[in-house]
Design an enzyme around this catalytic site. Structure first.
Site, PDB file in Angstrom:
ATOM      1  N   GLY A   1      10.685  15.123 -30.167  1.00  0.00           N
ATOM      2  CA  GLY A   1       9.883  15.369 -28.975  1.00  0.00           C
ATOM      3  C   GLY A   1       9.711  14.105 -28.180  1.00  0.00           C
TER       4      GLY A   1
ATOM      5  N   GLY B   1       4.493  11.935 -27.382  1.00  0.00           N
ATOM      6  CA  GLY B   1       3.661  12.022 -28.574  1.00  0.00           C
ATOM      7  C   GLY B   1       4.452  11.850 -29.850  1.00  0.00           C
ATOM      8  N   THR B   2       3.755  11.455 -30.875  1.00  0.00           N
ATOM      9  CA  THR B   2       4.420  11.254 -32.150  1.00  0.00           C
ATOM     10  C   THR B   2       4.237  12.494 -33.003  1.00  0.00           C
ATOM     11  OG1 THR B   2       3.376   9.112 -31.897  1.00  0.00           O
ATOM     12  CG2 THR B   2       4.764   9.417 -33.826  1.00  0.00           C
ATOM     13  N   VAL B   3       5.262  12.859 -33.700  1.00  0.00           N
ATOM     14  CA  VAL B   3       5.162  13.990 -34.609  1.00  0.00           C
ATOM     15  C   VAL B   3       5.397  13.501 -36.026  1.00  0.00           C
ATOM     16  CG1 VAL B   3       5.989  16.308 -35.144  1.00  0.00           C
ATOM     17  CG2 VAL B   3       6.070  15.472 -32.795  1.00  0.00           C
TER      18      VAL B   3
ATOM     19  N   ILE C   1       8.453  12.168 -37.857  1.00  0.00           N
ATOM     20  CA  ILE C   1       9.610  12.963 -37.469  1.00  0.00           C
ATOM     21  C   ILE C   1      10.111  12.448 -36.132  1.00  0.00           C
ATOM     22  CG2 ILE C   1      10.532  15.248 -37.022  1.00  0.00           C
ATOM     23  CD1 ILE C   1       8.191  16.388 -38.626  1.00  0.00           C
ATOM     24  N   GLY C   2       9.134  12.131 -35.288  1.00  0.00           N
ATOM     25  CA  GLY C   2       9.472  11.498 -34.022  1.00  0.00           C
ATOM     26  C   GLY C   2      10.228  12.385 -33.069  1.00  0.00           C
TER      27      GLY C   2
ATOM     28  N   ASP D   1      11.264  20.954 -20.807  1.00  0.00           N
ATOM     29  CA  ASP D   1      12.074  19.987 -21.550  1.00  0.00           C
ATOM     30  C   ASP D   1      12.846  20.681 -22.671  1.00  0.00           C
ATOM     31  OD1 ASP D   1      13.101  17.466 -22.117  1.00  0.00           O
ATOM     32  OD2 ASP D   1      11.516  17.027 -23.560  1.00  0.00           O
TER      33      ASP D   1
END
Lengths: 310, 394
Positions: A26, A29-31, A23-24, A147
Site C-alpha cells: 500500500g 500508511g504502514t501495514v 508488510i509495507g 489506486d
C-alpha cells in the site's frame, strides 16, 4: 473525569495485537502483519495517522471510517474484511489509529510472480470477474478506489480476489502531500495524469491495465514519470479521437500530438481472445464518460461465454 | 448491524446499574440526555436525522459506561458533535457548548469542567471506540415514509396518521427503544399506534398479497401484536410520567394528563415504571432481530443487511409488489412544509413541543413499477444513478 478518561484510553489502546513484521504494502500508511494475542489470529494492521484540527477528528475522516465499517456489514466476498478499529495515542496534532483487517497471504503481484508459466485463461477470467465485481461494489457505495494495482488486489489461498487499501482517500489527502511516497503511475487513468477531475471511471482504466497484465505478465504501460506514462499510453493506444480530447481543460492541445497509430493489442498479448480484447478496449477508452462501467462490464460477453480452456 | 440490540434484562444490567444507579433514575437520565440533544439540535437547525443519530449514540454509549463516570450532558454534546460530522452537517464544538451553556443550569454545566471544549473533544475518541465506529445509523423516519407510500385510503386521514406517527418517532428517542428494536419495527409499531389513535384503519395497500394479513407483513415478518403493544406502551409511558420539579431539569412538563390510550387489549397499565416492574424479561418475546431471517432465495452475497432487505417474499426476480423507490425526502434543515397539527382525541402526541419538525410530504399511493426491475436480474444492487459516478467535490 480527567482520570477516568485516561483509564479508558489505556484500555482501548491497541495492546491486543502483536506486530510480527512489516508488510509495507500500500502506498500510504504502514501495514504490519500482526497476531491477535488472545485468539492467535493473524491480521493485517494498518496504521493511519489522522491529522486533528481544532474540531477534533476531521469530518472526512470520520465519514470514511464510518463507511468502511458500514461496507463491512455487507460481507462482500471480494472486499477485504475489516475486523476491528483501535485507537492509538495522540501524537502532537495527529491521532494514530489502527485498522485491523483480515490477513491475506498474497497479492496479485506476488501471485503473478509465483506462477511463472502464467495462468489458464479461465482462471484469468475468474480473477477479472472478481476484480470487477469488487470494484462495482465500491462504486455502488460511492467509493472510488483511486489506486487499483496488483499490489492491493489480494489473492486468497483458494485463488479468490479481495480488494484492499481503499476508502481513505480524503483522510489521506493531507498525509499524501507531506510524504514523498512513490506512487505507481502504471495504472493511472489519463484524466488523472492530465490533472482533470476524476471519478469512478479511473478504476475501470486500472482494471483494463491489470487484465492485460494478467495475460502478458508484464505491466501494459510502465512509465517512470507522468509524462512518460502518458507517452506510453499514446504509444499503444494511439492519439485519442479528437472528440474525446478535453481541449478546454487539458494542459496540452490535441493538435500538439504527432499523429500515431493504435497498436493491435494482439501483438502485445497474443493469448487474449477477441471478447476480452473488446472488453479491455472499452475499459481503456480515453474519455472517462465513454468508458464502460463496472456494472456493464459484469454483463459483458467475456464473462458470459462458455468456459473455453486453452 | 449486530450487537446493538439488547433485551430488557440487559437494559436493567447496565454499567450505571452496576455502579448503583436505580433503573428509574437511569431512564430519567437517558430521557433528559436525549431531550437535551434534541433541543440543542433544534436550536442549531440540525435536521432530524443528525439529531436522532446523536441520540442513538447516547443510548449506546451508556450500555458500556455509567452515568456516574460520564456526566450525561457532556456525553450528549459529544454525541451531537459526532453525529453532525457523520451526517455531514458539522457544527463547531464551541457552538454546541455555547448552546449547552444556555440550556443548562449552572449546576449542570459544572460537569463540563474548566475547559468544556477539551472535555467534549477528549470524549469524542472514547465515544468512537465505545460505539465501535458503527456510525451510520438508520432511523424509523425513512421507513415510516416508505411504508406510508404504500398505504391506500383517505389522503387527509393518512397524512394525519403519518404526522402523528412522526411525532411518536420523535418521542421514541427518549426511550430505549432504539436499543431494543430495529427502526423498521419501531416504524411499524408507531404507525399502528397512530392509526389507532387517529382512527385510520388500513384496509388496503399497494402490493398486497393474499398471504398478508396486515400491511406490515409485507415489510417485516413475524411481528406479534404483543410486540407492537409493548413498543407503543413504551412510548405512551412518556406522556404519563410525572412532571419534573423544575422545568429546566427535565423535559417540559406534560401539561395535560393524557387519557388512557384507546388501545384495546392488554391488561397492562400505562404507567411505565410500574408496568416494567411487573413484566419479567422471560415473558417477553425474544428480540425480533433474531427472528427476521433473510429471504432464503436471496443470493449468498447480500448487498443489504437483511433487516433492510426488500420485502421478504420472493427472490430478486420481478417483485411486482415492491415498494416504489422512495424519493429521498428533501433535506430537512429547516421546518418542513406546514402540516395541520393533529387534533387528537387520544393522548396528545404533542405533549412535548414538536421539536424535530414534521414529516416531509409524501405521495400516498404510487402504482407499482411496471416490469421487473432490470437491476435485480443479475443479483446486482440497484443502480442508483446518482451514486454510480461519484465526483468528489474539488
Amino acid at each position: 473525569m480527567a482520570q477516568s478518561v485516561s483509564n479508558v484510553q489505556e484500555r482501548t489502546h491497541s495492546s491486543t495485537y502483536e506486530a510480527l513484521s512489516k508488510i509495507g504494502r500500500g502506498a500510504y500508511g504502514t501495514v504490519y502483519k500482526a497476531k491477535n494475542k488472545e485468539t492467535g489470529q493473524e491480521v493485517a494492521l494498518k496504521k493511519i495517522c489522522i491529522p486533528l484540527d481544532e474540531d477534533g477528528i476531521p469530518m472526512n475522516a470520520v465519514r470514511e471510517i464510518a463507511l468502511l465499517k458500514q461496507l463491512n456489514t455487507y460481507k462482500h466476498p471480494n472486499i477485504v474484511k475489516l475486523l476491528d478499529i483501535c485507537h492509538g495515542q495522540q501524537v502532537g496534532k495527529e491521532l494514530v489509529m489502527y485498522l485491523v483487517f483480515e490477513h491475506v497471504e498474497h497479492d496479485l503481484a506476488m501471485y503473478i510472480e509465483k506462477n511463472p508459466n502464467g495462468f489458464k485463461t479461465t482462471e484469468i477470467r475468474n480473477l477479472c470477474r472478481e476484480i470487477v465485481n469488487g470494484v462495482d461494489f465500491l462504486h455502488s457505495n460511492r467509493i472510488v478506489h483511486r489506486d487499483l494495482k496488483p499490489q492491493n488486489l489480494l489473492v486468497t489461498r483458494d485463488g479468490h480476489i479481495k480488494l484492499a487499501d481503499f476508502g481513505l482517500a480524503k483522510t489521506y489527502d493531507y498525509e499524501m502531500k507531506l510524504t514523498s511516497v512513490v506512487v505507481t503511475l502504471w495504472y493511472r487513468a489519463p484524466e488523472v495524469l492530465l490533472g482533470l477531475s476524476y471519478a469512478t471511471p479511473v478504476d475501470i482504466w486500472s482494471i483494463g491495465c491489470i487484465i492485460v497484465e494478467l495475460y502478458t505478465r508484464t505491466p501494459l504501460f510502465a512509465g517512470k514519470s507522468e509524462k512518460e506514462q502518458f507517452g506510453e499510453i499514446l504509444r499503444v493506444l494511439g492519439k485519442p479521437p479528437k472528440d474525446e480530447w478535453p481541449e478546454k481543460n487539458a494542459p496540452i492541445k490535441w493538435s500538439a500530438f504527432n499523429v500515431t497509430e493504435r497498436l493491435d493489442l494482439k501483438t502485445i498479448a497474443p493469448n487474449m481472445c477477441d471478447t476480452v480484447l473488446d472488453l479491455v478496449m472499452k475499459m481503456l477508452t480515453f474519455d472517462p464518460n465513454k468508458r464502460i462501467t463496472a456494472l456493464d462490464a459484469l454483463s459483458h460477453k467475456y464473462f458470459m461465454e462458455e468456459p473455453i480452456d486453452t | 448491524m449486530p450487537g446493538w440490540y439488547f433485551d430488557k434484562k440487559e437494559l436493567r444490567n447496565t454499567p450505571s446499574a452496576a455502579a448503583g444507579l436505580d433503573y428509574k433514575t437511569e431512564m430519567r437520565y437517558r430521557k433528559e440526555g436525549a431531550r437535551f440533544i434534541i433541543d440543542t439540535g433544534m436550536k442549531m437547525d440540525l435536521g432530524y436525522n443528525t439529531t436522532a443519530t446523536g441520540v442513538v449514540y447516547f443510548h449506546r454509549f451508556y450500555m458500556f459506561h455509567s452515568f456516574q463516570q460520564f456526566p450525561r450532558y457532556v456525553t450528549a454534546c459529544c454525541c451531537l458533535f459526532l453525529a453532525g460530522k457523520v451526517e455531514e452537517t458539522p457544527k463547531k464544538c464551541k457552538d454546541i457548548i455555547k448552546i449547552a451553556r444556555n440550556l443548562l443550569t449552572d449546576q449542570k454545566f459544572v460537569t463540563f469542567g474548566a475547559d468544556p471544549k477539551e472535555e467534549v473533544m477528549t470524549l469524542e475518541r472514547i465515544l468512537l471506540q465505545t460505539i465501535k465506529f458503527d456510525l451510520q445509523v438508520e432511523h424509523p423516519y425513512q421507513f415510516l415514509l416508505k411504508y406510508a407510500k404504500c398505504l391506500k385510503g383517505d389522503k387527509t386521514k393518512l397524512q394525519k396518521m403519518v404526522q402523528m406517527a412522526w411525532t411518536f418517532v420523535n418521542d421514541s428517542l427518549c426511550t430505549t427503544l432504539c436499543l431494543q428494536w430495529e427502526p423498521e419495527i419501531i416504524a411499524v409499531a408507531l404507525m399502528y399506534l397512530a392509526g389507532k389513535l387517529s382512527k385510520f384503519e388500513v384496509m388496503d395497500w399497494v402490493g398486497r398479497a393474499s398471504k398478508h394479513l396486515r400491511w406490515w407483513d409485507m415489510f417485516v415478518e413475524d411481528i406479534t401484536m404483543d410486540l407492537l403493544e409493548d413498543i407503543c406502551h413504551q412510548v405512551l409511558d412518556l406522556y404519563s410520567q410525572p412532571a419534573p420539579k423544575s422545568p429546566s431539569d427535565s423535559p417540559p412538563p406534560s401539561a395535560t394528563k393524557p387519557h388512557s390510550p384507546p388501545i384495546q387489549s392488554t391488561s397492562r397499565q400505562s404507567n411505565g415504571s410500574e408496568k416494567i416492574a411487573h413484566i419479567s424479561p422471560e415473558s417477553l418475546p425474544p428480540p425480533l432481530n433474531t427472528r427476521i431471517p433473510p429471504p432464503s432465495e436471496v443470493p449468498q452475497f447480500p448487498y443489504q443487511t437483511f433487516t433492510h432487505a426488500p420485502p421478504p417474499l420472493t427472490s430478486y426476480a420481478p417483485v411486482s409488489f415492491a415498494a416504489p423507490p422512495v424519493n429521498t425526502p428533501p433535506p430537512m434543515a429547516g421546518p418542513p412544509p406546514p402540516v395541520a397539527p393533529p387534533h387528537l382525541a387520544g393522548p396528545p402526541p404533542n405533549v412535548y413541543p414538536p421539536y424535530v419538525g414534521h414529516p416531509p410530504p409524501f405521495t400516498p399511493v404510487v402504482p407499482p413499477p411496471t416490469g421487473p426491475p432490470p437491476y435485480f436480474s443479475n443479483g446486482m444492487p440497484p443502480p442508483t444513478p446518482g451514486h454510480r459516478q461519484y465526483y468528489p467535490p474539488p
